[in-house]
Design an enzyme around this catalytic site. Structure first.
Site, PDB file in Angstrom:
ATOM      1  N   GLY A  11       0.836  -1.206   0.000  1.00  0.00           N
ATOM      2  CA  GLY A  11       0.000   0.000   0.000  1.00  0.00           C
ATOM      3  C   GLY A  11       0.868   1.253   0.000  1.00  0.00           C
ATOM      4  O   GLY A  11       0.508   2.284   0.552  1.00  0.00           O
ATOM      5  N   TYR A  26     -15.354  -2.839   7.937  1.00  0.00           N
ATOM      6  CA  TYR A  26     -13.973  -2.412   8.175  1.00  0.00           C
ATOM      7  C   TYR A  26     -13.583  -2.666   9.634  1.00  0.00           C
ATOM      8  O   TYR A  26     -12.542  -3.263   9.922  1.00  0.00           O
ATOM      9  CB  TYR A  26     -13.889  -0.936   7.830  1.00  0.00           C
ATOM     10  CG  TYR A  26     -12.579  -0.256   8.068  1.00  0.00           C
ATOM     11  CD1 TYR A  26     -12.451   0.685   9.088  1.00  0.00           C
ATOM     12  CD2 TYR A  26     -11.474  -0.506   7.257  1.00  0.00           C
ATOM     13  CE1 TYR A  26     -11.260   1.361   9.293  1.00  0.00           C
ATOM     14  CE2 TYR A  26     -10.287   0.168   7.458  1.00  0.00           C
ATOM     15  CZ  TYR A  26     -10.189   1.096   8.468  1.00  0.00           C
ATOM     16  OH  TYR A  26      -9.000   1.769   8.678  1.00  0.00           O
ATOM     17  N   LEU A  68       1.519   3.443  -2.080  1.00  0.00           N
ATOM     18  CA  LEU A  68       1.032   4.650  -2.766  1.00  0.00           C
ATOM     19  C   LEU A  68      -0.211   5.212  -2.080  1.00  0.00           C
ATOM     20  O   LEU A  68      -0.823   6.159  -2.566  1.00  0.00           O
ATOM     21  CB  LEU A  68       0.697   4.324  -4.239  1.00  0.00           C
ATOM     22  CG  LEU A  68       1.918   4.153  -5.130  1.00  0.00           C
ATOM     23  CD1 LEU A  68       1.485   3.922  -6.563  1.00  0.00           C
ATOM     24  CD2 LEU A  68       2.814   5.363  -5.051  1.00  0.00           C
ATOM     25  N   GLN A 123      -2.487   6.724   1.385  1.00  0.00           N
ATOM     26  CA  GLN A 123      -2.363   7.954   2.178  1.00  0.00           C
ATOM     27  C   GLN A 123      -1.231   7.832   3.205  1.00  0.00           C
ATOM     28  O   GLN A 123      -0.405   8.731   3.332  1.00  0.00           O
ATOM     29  CB  GLN A 123      -3.689   8.217   2.919  1.00  0.00           C
ATOM     30  CG  GLN A 123      -3.714   9.563   3.614  1.00  0.00           C
ATOM     31  CD  GLN A 123      -4.883   9.729   4.582  1.00  0.00           C
ATOM     32  OE1 GLN A 123      -5.540   8.758   4.956  1.00  0.00           O
ATOM     33  NE2 GLN A 123      -5.103  10.955   5.014  1.00  0.00           N
TER      34      GLN A 123
HETATM   35  C1  VAH Z   1     -11.627   5.598   7.775  1.00  0.00           C
HETATM   36  N1  VAH Z   1      -9.659   7.028   7.881  1.00  0.00           N
HETATM   37  O1  VAH Z   1     -12.292   6.596   7.874  1.00  0.00           O
HETATM   38  C2  VAH Z   1     -10.158   5.675   8.155  1.00  0.00           C
HETATM   39  C3  VAH Z   1      -9.962   5.409   9.637  1.00  0.00           C
HETATM   40  C4  VAH Z   1     -10.720   5.963  11.935  1.00  0.00           C
HETATM   41  C5  VAH Z   1     -10.967   6.142  10.498  1.00  0.00           C
HETATM   42  O2  VAH Z   1      -9.961   4.067   9.896  1.00  0.00           O
HETATM   43  O3  VAH Z   1     -12.095   4.545   7.400  1.00  0.00           O
END
Ligand code: VAH
Length: 314
Positions: free
Chosen positions: A6, A140, A8, A10
């Site tokens: 990863g 996630y 490339l 953020q």
């Molecule tokens: C997102 N920037 O928004 C990520 C992060 C806590 C947020 O995991 O999914």
């Protein structure tokens, strides 16, 4: 040598630059998939690599005699909600593969990013501790919670040196984020310069933990440089940064761009934001490996606008 997946992304772009500064370009192998162009990274070596391709990953590890892996390739919260099965596969299987390689002795150290997205219902909104119950309600967050448990398992069972940080929302100007919930706090700066206005998909009083990328990178390097025996957390370290709302961030921007206007129209990411804590207790990271911060909201705002004006030629 060091491998970054990863590279490339953020975090990856900036972590690669710092690792090159510290270890020399010769010792850094960057790898990425989409948006791949050789001139976008400062590393001496580039591998176009799909982290899900286990054979290819093992070949790269062998070819470059990789000892440390920063495994950053992942789908963020917004994107993961749209592709649950792909997100689960990408966010978990390569991590397991790297832990297996460490168990076999092929690599000796791994960094893997978790997120405040592992927190969910049933805990206080403020000052959330290291060991509260994890109850994520997003694809996630579920993948990051499972990843943390695998890190702890491989440490407990096989002594694998895998280290992790629960990043808050990260703000930076070098590389746009991709599909996160907290990324309103990145977009707002681009639009403040380009349009002098921004419509936020997160409502005005929704506070979230955030951190400027410079501080996130330094914290990552500090954790990885800490003596192994000082580390007491083997899932993932809380890292709280600073807490602010879209309204507070807009007020900071208005100090630099007085005509800037913000409006609000919540989308599906508002629910995700509401499921996360507003502030985090990171006292254990401060104790174990001297975590500290440099940028507060006004220093971050000034630095973002200064650098983005140059980048956007405005
Ligand atoms: C997102 N920037 O928004 C990520 C992060 C806590 C947020 O995991 O999914």
């Amino acid at each position: 040598k060091i491998l970054i997946t990863g590279a490339l992304g953020q975090i990856g772009t900036e972590l690669t630059n710092r690792l090159v500064e510290i270890h020399g370009a010769e010792n850094v192998v960057a790898s990425g998939l989409d948006r791949w162009q050789k001139n976008l990274t400062s590393a001496a070596y580039y591998e176009r690599m799909d982290v899900s391709n286990t054979q290819l990953v093992r070949q790269v590890i062998k070819d470059y005699e990789i000892t440390t892996v920063y495994h950053l390739a992942s789908l963020l919260s917004g994107t993961s909600e749209k592709q649950p099965l792909f997100a689960w596969k990408l966010n978990i299987e390569p991590l397991l593969n790297f832990c297996e390689m460490a168990r076999e002795g092929l690599i000796s150290k791994i960094f893997w990013p978790s997120s405040i997205a592992v927190f969910g219902k049933g805990i206080p909104k403020e000052n959330v501790g290291q060991d509260v119950v994890l109850n994520p309600t997003t694809v996630y967050g579920i993948s990051k919670m499972a990843g943390e448990k695998w890190c702890e398992y491989y440490f407990d069972k096989h002594g694998v040196d895998v280290r992790s940080i629960r990043y808050p929302g990260l703000i930076s100007w070098k590389t746009p984020a991709g599909g996160g919930t907290t990324d309103y706090a990145v977009e707002i700066f681009y639009e403040a310069i380009e349009e002098k206005k921004y419509k936020s998909y997160i409502t005005e009083n929704t506070a979230m933990p955030m951190l400027y990328m410079d501080d996130a990178i330094e914290a990552t390097l500090q954790l990885m440089a800490a003596p192994k025996e000082k580390l007491t957390v083997h899932t993932s370290y809380n890292l709280g940064g600073m807490t602010f709302t879209p309204k507070e961030l807009a007020a900071e921007i208005k100090k630099e761009i007085p005509e800037f206007e913000i409006s609000y129209e919540a989308d599906f990411r508002q629910k995700i934001a509401e499921s996360w804590p507003a502030s985090i207790d990171d006292s254990i990271a401060k104790k174990d490996w001297d975590l500290n911060y440099t940028f507060d909201i006004s220093e971050m705002t000034k630095d973002m606008l200064k650098n983005l004006r140059i980048k956007l030629k405005k």
